[in-house]
Design an enzyme around this catalytic site. Structure first.
Site, PDB file in Angstrom:
ATOM      1  N   ARG A  19     -86.018  -4.302 -35.640  1.00  0.00           N
ATOM      2  CA  ARG A  19     -85.192  -3.593 -34.666  1.00  0.00           C
ATOM      3  C   ARG A  19     -84.456  -2.364 -35.217  1.00  0.00           C
ATOM      4  O   ARG A  19     -83.766  -1.686 -34.468  1.00  0.00           O
ATOM      5  CB  ARG A  19     -84.165  -4.524 -33.999  1.00  0.00           C
ATOM      6  CG  ARG A  19     -84.739  -5.531 -33.000  1.00  0.00           C
ATOM      7  CD  ARG A  19     -85.367  -4.884 -31.803  1.00  0.00           C
ATOM      8  NE  ARG A  19     -84.468  -4.040 -31.052  1.00  0.00           N
ATOM      9  CZ  ARG A  19     -84.161  -4.243 -29.758  1.00  0.00           C
ATOM     10  NH1 ARG A  19     -84.659  -5.289 -29.124  1.00  0.00           N
ATOM     11  NH2 ARG A  19     -83.374  -3.383 -29.133  1.00  0.00           N
ATOM     12  N   ASP A  20     -84.616  -2.052 -36.492  1.00  0.00           N
ATOM     13  CA  ASP A  20     -83.963  -0.841 -37.005  1.00  0.00           C
ATOM     14  C   ASP A  20     -84.806  -0.198 -38.110  1.00  0.00           C
ATOM     15  O   ASP A  20     -84.304   0.155 -39.180  1.00  0.00           O
ATOM     16  CB  ASP A  20     -82.552  -1.154 -37.508  1.00  0.00           C
ATOM     17  CG  ASP A  20     -81.680   0.098 -37.609  1.00  0.00           C
ATOM     18  OD1 ASP A  20     -82.065   1.149 -37.044  1.00  0.00           O
ATOM     19  OD2 ASP A  20     -80.618   0.034 -38.249  1.00  0.00           O
ATOM     20  N   ILE A  21     -86.105  -0.050 -37.831  1.00  0.00           N
ATOM     21  CA  ILE A  21     -86.978   0.627 -38.775  1.00  0.00           C
ATOM     22  C   ILE A  21     -86.704   2.129 -38.695  1.00  0.00           C
ATOM     23  O   ILE A  21     -86.813   2.749 -37.627  1.00  0.00           O
ATOM     24  CB  ILE A  21     -88.462   0.346 -38.459  1.00  0.00           C
ATOM     25  CG1 ILE A  21     -88.771  -1.152 -38.650  1.00  0.00           C
ATOM     26  CG2 ILE A  21     -89.369   1.210 -39.322  1.00  0.00           C
ATOM     27  CD1 ILE A  21     -88.650  -1.646 -40.068  1.00  0.00           C
TER      28      ILE A  21
END
Length: 298
Positions: A153-155
């Site tokens: 969810r936070d690449i």
């Protein structure tokens, strides 16, 4: 038990106790303040003064995030991080709770530069001739996260740290990660780094692992070109609204000497239309399997 107590309990149960941060760690680097935590590099007196990264979470911000999943038994960041055992993911040594009640994560320290600094400062010297290796390492890390049943969810470039000499790269930060199961993929969870968010996240639609693949594609694009696919006058959160209203600039236009197979794979990964996007990281890795280097003249 309150949500706050549940968060603390989850961190205590993962490691078994309290961590006296001031007594145990000798800070070596200035603290960095992130979205939901403070991070610093320190010598760990309990382990032969080895250098470690220490992440102290902001309990109020964490509680606000975790409240979105109340009743779903979401694993804590510490639990998820401890479960990740892969050469391209920063190792988490220990999680616990500080004497002030703050969740603490003790992790491997990587001495190389962050991909964010490389991209923003256009530090070609760090990545020249090494991009295909770094992209494969990033892909393998994300493939592993997905195989473990999670969506990161936070690449984004900020969450990849290069090894010294940029001989490899490691993924960090599971603060926004969720299980890849229907309750956690329901519409409404708009979290992440805006410039790397997929349209389905921006529009608060249902999600799946392909939100990570979109963000990964944008990250690879930035690594290759030092520009954003939707580069424009606005490069803040509002720019993400263009991800499904205007076409990205084809990578091969920005980098004419890039291997066409790599360019196609990256553009496929960042396709705004989720059903036309790369379906999984295996497909991406297969697409670049025979690519020897990112640029044909290197």
């Amino acid at each position: 038990m309150s949500l706050l107590d549940s968060i603390r309990s989850a961190f205590k149960s993962s490691s078994g106790g309290r961590i006296d941060v001031a007594a145990r760690f000798a800070r070596q680097r200035t603290a960095v303040t992130g979205t939901m935590a403070n991070f610093f590099v320190a010598k760990d007196h309990e382990h032969d003064d080895r250098l470690v990264g220490v992440k102290i979470l902001d309990i109020e911000k964490m509680e606000l995030f975790e409240s979105r999943f109340k009743g779903l038994k979401k694993p804590s960041e510490g639990e998820i991080a401890l479960s990740m055992k892969h050469p391209n993911i920063v190792e988490t040594y220990e999680v616990g709770v500080s004497l002030k009640g703050q969740p603490v994560i003790v992790m491997e320290y990587i001495a190389g530069p962050s991909l964010q600094n490389i991209v923003v400062q256009k530090q070609e010297e760090h990545v020249a001739g090494k991009r295909i290796k770094l992209i494969r390492d990033m892909a393998e890390a994300l493939k592993y996260v997905h195989e473990q049943g999670y969506i990161h969810r936070d690449i984004c470039p900020r969450n990849f740290i290069c090894l010294p000499g940029s001989t490899g790269i490691k993924l960090i930060d599971f603060g926004l990660s969720v299980p890849a199961t229907p309750p956690f993929m329901a519409p409404g969870n708009r979290t992440g780094t805006p410039l790397y968010m997929s349209p389905e996240v921006i529009r608060r639609r249902a999600t799946d692992r392909r939100v990570d693949i979109f963000s990964f594609g944008v990250t690879c694009y930035c690594l290759c070109s030092f520009q954003h696919p939707w580069q424009g006058e606005i490069l803040n959160g509002r720019a993400a609204l263009h991800h499904d209203t205007s076409a990205p600039t084809d990578l091969i236009e920005r980098c004419p000497n890039i291997d066409p197979r790599l360019s196609r794979a990256i553009m496929h990964a960042l396709n705004p239309k989720v059903d036309e996007r790369t379906r999984d990281m295996d497909q991406f890795l297969q697409a670049i399997r025979s690519v020897p280097k990112a640029f044909v003249d290197q």
